[in-house]
Design a protein around this motif. Sequence first.
Motif, PDB file in Angstrom:
ATOM      1  N   CYS A 154      -6.175   0.125  -6.939  1.00 22.51           N
ATOM      2  CA  CYS A 154      -6.197  -0.738  -5.580  1.00 22.51           C
ATOM      3  C   CYS A 154      -5.065  -1.478  -4.828  1.00 22.51           C
ATOM      4  O   CYS A 154      -4.072  -1.630  -5.952  1.00 22.51           O
ATOM      5  CB  CYS A 154      -7.494  -1.417  -5.285  1.00 22.51           C
ATOM      6  N   ILE A 155      -4.914  -1.494  -3.767  1.00 18.44           N
ATOM      7  CA  ILE A 155      -3.923  -2.544  -3.281  1.00 18.44           C
ATOM      8  C   ILE A 155      -4.495  -3.448  -2.662  1.00 18.44           C
ATOM      9  O   ILE A 155      -5.415  -3.340  -1.968  1.00 18.44           O
ATOM     10  CB  ILE A 155      -2.992  -1.721  -2.383  1.00 18.44           C
ATOM     11  N   GLN A 156      -3.971  -4.994  -2.666  1.00 14.94           N
ATOM     12  CA  GLN A 156      -4.598  -5.963  -2.236  1.00 14.94           C
ATOM     13  C   GLN A 156      -3.344  -6.654  -1.438  1.00 14.94           C
ATOM     14  O   GLN A 156      -2.235  -6.664  -1.792  1.00 14.94           O
ATOM     15  CB  GLN A 156      -5.484  -6.934  -3.132  1.00 14.94           C
ATOM     16  N   GLN A 157      -3.944  -7.619  -0.497  1.00 13.34           N
ATOM     17  CA  GLN A 157      -2.932  -8.388  -0.100  1.00 13.34           C
ATOM     18  C   GLN A 157      -2.475  -9.659  -1.077  1.00 13.34           C
ATOM     19  O   GLN A 157      -3.188 -10.060  -1.829  1.00 13.34           O
ATOM     20  CB  GLN A 157      -3.481  -9.228   1.185  1.00 13.34           C
ATOM     21  N   TRP A 158      -1.095  -9.707  -1.060  1.00 17.56           N
ATOM     22  CA  TRP A 158      -0.627 -11.177  -1.725  1.00 17.56           C
ATOM     23  C   TRP A 158       0.031 -11.898  -0.645  1.00 17.56           C
ATOM     24  O   TRP A 158       0.935 -11.679   0.075  1.00 17.56           O
ATOM     25  CB  TRP A 158       0.410 -10.493  -2.587  1.00 17.56           C
ATOM     26  N   GLY A 159      -0.256 -13.172  -0.476  1.00 19.87           N
ATOM     27  CA  GLY A 159       0.085 -14.070   0.442  1.00 19.87           C
ATOM     28  C   GLY A 159       1.432 -14.567   0.195  1.00 19.87           C
ATOM     29  O   GLY A 159       2.267 -14.536  -0.771  1.00 19.87           O
TER      30      GLY A 159
ATOM     31  N   ARG B 177       0.846   2.874 -11.298  1.00 20.91           N
ATOM     32  CA  ARG B 177       1.198   1.862 -10.612  1.00 20.91           C
ATOM     33  C   ARG B 177       2.258   2.287  -9.750  1.00 20.91           C
ATOM     34  O   ARG B 177       2.538   1.539  -8.521  1.00 20.91           O
ATOM     35  CB  ARG B 177       1.807   0.805 -11.644  1.00 20.91           C
ATOM     36  N   GLN B 178       3.342   3.050 -10.048  1.00 20.59           N
ATOM     37  CA  GLN B 178       4.353   3.311  -9.316  1.00 20.59           C
ATOM     38  C   GLN B 178       4.131   4.216  -7.980  1.00 20.59           C
ATOM     39  O   GLN B 178       4.649   3.846  -6.858  1.00 20.59           O
ATOM     40  CB  GLN B 178       5.391   4.488 -10.190  1.00 20.59           C
ATOM     41  N   VAL B 179       2.983   4.880  -8.082  1.00 26.21           N
ATOM     42  CA  VAL B 179       2.294   5.454  -6.820  1.00 26.21           C
ATOM     43  C   VAL B 179       1.843   4.377  -6.080  1.00 26.21           C
ATOM     44  O   VAL B 179       2.133   4.203  -4.630  1.00 26.21           O
ATOM     45  CB  VAL B 179       0.999   6.324  -7.163  1.00 26.21           C
ATOM     46  N   LEU B 180       1.136   3.638  -6.381  1.00 25.53           N
ATOM     47  CA  LEU B 180       0.494   2.377  -5.548  1.00 25.53           C
ATOM     48  C   LEU B 180       1.854   1.254  -5.059  1.00 25.53           C
ATOM     49  O   LEU B 180       1.713   0.975  -3.784  1.00 25.53           O
ATOM     50  CB  LEU B 180      -0.373   1.413  -6.356  1.00 25.53           C
ATOM     51  N   VAL B 181       2.776   1.075  -5.652  1.00 24.87           N
ATOM     52  CA  VAL B 181       3.861   0.522  -5.346  1.00 24.87           C
ATOM     53  C   VAL B 181       4.611   1.189  -4.158  1.00 24.87           C
ATOM     54  O   VAL B 181       4.790   0.603  -3.239  1.00 24.87           O
ATOM     55  CB  VAL B 181       4.833   0.056  -6.376  1.00 24.87           C
ATOM     56  N   GLY B 182       4.743   2.256  -4.358  1.00 21.42           N
ATOM     57  CA  GLY B 182       5.393   3.271  -3.261  1.00 21.42           C
ATOM     58  C   GLY B 182       4.474   3.065  -1.892  1.00 21.42           C
ATOM     59  O   GLY B 182       5.195   2.926  -0.901  1.00 21.42           O
ATOM     60  N   VAL B 183       3.146   3.009  -1.931  1.00 18.72           N
ATOM     61  CA  VAL B 183       2.224   2.905  -0.661  1.00 18.72           C
ATOM     62  C   VAL B 183       2.572   1.733  -0.246  1.00 18.72           C
ATOM     63  O   VAL B 183       2.479   1.426   1.018  1.00 18.72           O
ATOM     64  CB  VAL B 183       0.792   3.107  -1.473  1.00 18.72           C
ATOM     65  N   ALA B 184       2.475   0.543  -1.079  1.00 16.86           N
ATOM     66  CA  ALA B 184       2.655  -0.875  -0.691  1.00 16.86           C
ATOM     67  C   ALA B 184       3.994  -0.932   0.170  1.00 16.86           C
ATOM     68  O   ALA B 184       3.946  -1.455   1.046  1.00 16.86           O
ATOM     69  CB  ALA B 184       2.360  -1.820  -1.835  1.00 16.86           C
ATOM     70  N   ARG B 185       5.011  -0.462  -0.516  1.00 17.77           N
ATOM     71  CA  ARG B 185       6.464  -0.513   0.291  1.00 17.77           C
ATOM     72  C   ARG B 185       6.327  -0.001   1.391  1.00 17.77           C
ATOM     73  O   ARG B 185       6.676  -0.403   2.662  1.00 17.77           O
ATOM     74  CB  ARG B 185       7.323   0.266  -0.818  1.00 17.77           C
ATOM     75  N   ARG B 186       5.779   1.264   1.550  1.00 18.36           N
ATOM     76  CA  ARG B 186       5.714   2.167   2.982  1.00 18.36           C
ATOM     77  C   ARG B 186       4.797   0.958   4.060  1.00 18.36           C
ATOM     78  O   ARG B 186       5.168   0.826   5.186  1.00 18.36           O
ATOM     79  CB  ARG B 186       5.051   3.235   2.897  1.00 18.36           C
ATOM     80  N   ILE B 187       3.786   0.379   3.601  1.00 18.88           N
ATOM     81  CA  ILE B 187       2.940  -0.451   4.457  1.00 18.88           C
ATOM     82  C   ILE B 187       3.673  -1.531   5.034  1.00 18.88           C
ATOM     83  O   ILE B 187       3.826  -1.792   6.129  1.00 18.88           O
ATOM     84  CB  ILE B 187       1.769  -0.845   3.775  1.00 18.88           C
ATOM     85  N   LEU B 188       4.478  -2.387   3.869  1.00 18.81           N
ATOM     86  CA  LEU B 188       5.160  -3.598   4.450  1.00 18.81           C
ATOM     87  C   LEU B 188       6.626  -2.972   5.464  1.00 18.81           C
ATOM     88  O   LEU B 188       6.926  -3.691   6.371  1.00 18.81           O
ATOM     89  CB  LEU B 188       5.780  -3.995   3.174  1.00 18.81           C
ATOM     90  N   LYS B 189       7.148  -1.984   5.064  1.00 21.13           N
ATOM     91  CA  LYS B 189       8.266  -1.330   5.932  1.00 21.13           C
ATOM     92  C   LYS B 189       7.648  -1.143   7.275  1.00 21.13           C
ATOM     93  O   LYS B 189       8.227  -1.358   8.461  1.00 21.13           O
ATOM     94  CB  LYS B 189       8.950  -0.289   5.183  1.00 21.13           C
ATOM     95  N   ARG B 190       6.508  -0.575   7.451  1.00 20.09           N
ATOM     96  CA  ARG B 190       5.803  -0.208   8.648  1.00 20.09           C
ATOM     97  C   ARG B 190       5.584  -1.502   9.516  1.00 20.09           C
ATOM     98  O   ARG B 190       5.458  -1.597  10.742  1.00 20.09           O
ATOM     99  CB  ARG B 190       4.653   0.484   8.498  1.00 20.09           C
ATOM    100  N   ALA B 191       5.108  -2.618   8.723  1.00 15.58           N
ATOM    101  CA  ALA B 191       4.863  -3.802   9.400  1.00 15.58           C
ATOM    102  C   ALA B 191       6.237  -4.716   9.706  1.00 15.58           C
ATOM    103  O   ALA B 191       5.805  -5.587  10.572  1.00 15.58           O
ATOM    104  CB  ALA B 191       3.976  -4.670   8.302  1.00 15.58           C
ATOM    105  N   GLY B 192       7.358  -4.185   9.373  1.00 19.62           N
ATOM    106  CA  GLY B 192       8.418  -4.802   9.897  1.00 19.62           C
ATOM    107  C   GLY B 192       9.349  -5.253   8.675  1.00 19.62           C
ATOM    108  O   GLY B 192      10.489  -5.958   9.152  1.00 19.62           O
ATOM    109  N   ALA B 193       8.972  -5.106   7.546  1.00 20.29           N
ATOM    110  CA  ALA B 193       9.993  -5.622   6.564  1.00 20.29           C
ATOM    111  C   ALA B 193      11.345  -4.928   6.546  1.00 20.29           C
ATOM    112  O   ALA B 193      11.470  -3.694   6.658  1.00 20.29           O
ATOM    113  CB  ALA B 193       9.223  -5.669   5.237  1.00 20.29           C
ATOM    114  N   ILE B 194      12.331  -5.793   6.386  1.00 22.61           N
ATOM    115  CA  ILE B 194      13.721  -5.201   6.420  1.00 22.61           C
ATOM    116  C   ILE B 194      14.239  -4.879   4.827  1.00 22.61           C
ATOM    117  O   ILE B 194      14.845  -4.085   4.668  1.00 22.61           O
ATOM    118  CB  ILE B 194      14.726  -6.235   7.000  1.00 22.61           C
ATOM    119  N   THR B 195      13.283  -5.380   3.981  1.00 22.45           N
ATOM    120  CA  THR B 195      13.481  -4.881   2.541  1.00 22.45           C
ATOM    121  C   THR B 195      12.382  -5.308   1.982  1.00 22.45           C
ATOM    122  O   THR B 195      11.556  -6.081   2.173  1.00 22.45           O
ATOM    123  CB  THR B 195      14.653  -5.372   2.062  1.00 22.45           C
TER     124      THR B 195
END
Length: 517
Positions: free
Chosen positions: A348-353, A425-443
Amino acid sequence: MVTPPDADYDVIVIGSGFGGVMAAHPAVHAGKRVLMIERGDWVARGPTNWGPAGFCELTDAYSREAPYRIATGGDGNALGTLSCVGGASVFYGGVALRLRESDFEPNSEIDHDSGAEWPYRYSDLERYYARAEAMLGVAGTPGVDPTEPWRSTGFSQPPDPLAPASNRIAGAARSLGLHPFRLPLAINYTAVDGQPRCVACNTCDGFACAIGAKNDLATATIPSLCRRGLTLTTNTVAVNLVLSGRRIVAVECRDRATLEPSKFRARAVVLAAGALATPHLLLASDLAKVNPAGDAVGRYLMRHCNAVVMGAFVRRPAPNGEFHKQLGIQDYYFGHPSVAHPRGKLGCIQQWGTPQVNYVLHYLSGWKRIAARIGVPHTTGLIAIAEDRPHRDNRVALMPESTLPSGLPEATITHAYDARDLAARQVLVGVARRILKRAGAITTIVHDLLTFSHAVGTVRLGPDPTGAPLDERGGYRGLDNLYVTDGSALPKSGGVNPSLTIAANALRTGDHIVDGL
């Protein structure tokens, strides 16, 4: 050896975390004499908990007096442990997820040649999940988790509205075709019975709640058990389980500060010191020899294969510093059509504050402190929690040539992830990165986690008496009155936080114990 005049009990429970408290609960409510032995002390609550010194590893609750030497699989340092009333629950983030129904079924991709197998199914545990959720006052919304197993009850309370940062992440995930949902959290969002409601601070996960709004065991459960008759002894180290025939006839202890010895007796003994300390005590007490699966004691250590993915944003995603560990994403839990390898379950993927700045600064110096002071408030993230597979060589073992002040031999930890764990883990990390970039993360920045906060599996349940030290009741095979109820009992890690499953399984074993008294 000093023996207190009130040393005889119906049940002795070693450990005050989820496994210990929930196993004690049925006996206390049945009017039995129950002693709970805790190595640590109560964690004070107040303004200090909101500062960087309140983070778990910087508090007195994080003990280095009985370290585990990391043979492999760590950062090379000795590992301390949390020792406090309520155990890890005091510092956890409150996530209370059930395992999925199929997590209790055999799975060749996960089980491989480990022999790991649950001795019962989800339907056997469901009512205990419901009881645990009610006791912890879990806030949630049923029916929004796309992989949620069936449930007989709703949640105790609704959750708070989503924080702005959470709304931003949820929108980004939905735009990618994912299905974010509200994490069920053991946090009080309604002021009832004098307990304050959550103020949405940013010192929740990793911190003791300053106002007692997080429903950890030291806040929500142990005080009421004490009022019902539970005897709690703190700063007491269990050092030996005394064997006679097929029974544990005494628990030998030492005072944590003075090393003064004491001895307690009971009709039943529950070992719930944690997935590292429980096998440590069993091995030190030479109890592997009486179990037909004794060679498995301490082995098959799992801890999830985790990584935090932080996104850096131009504008601060949480300008008011509010708590926002609110979302979960389970779309990849059972695998995904887009993933060719590894096949099957992922996690799973969860939010991290957003981290507390002053806490981060504690670990930095020089120019890094300046950069962190500016940059950390501009981050928010996600954690990838991949299910790791049980391996025989991942273990807790004794160092008999080295003895701790308490008299216990030191212990080592050997742990390594396999290629499938890392790929998941690498698959889930890739998904998390896509979500954050779609949310506006510059890196994005990825940090692999090497903690043992989700450790399970070292004294596992199972139907095979030659491969699992515990039977389906949680009883220690070869003995008539010893039970194990902490994370070490879980034969597989699943892909969600283990605390609620530990709690439910311990309640189930607690019922069996009362029936046998």
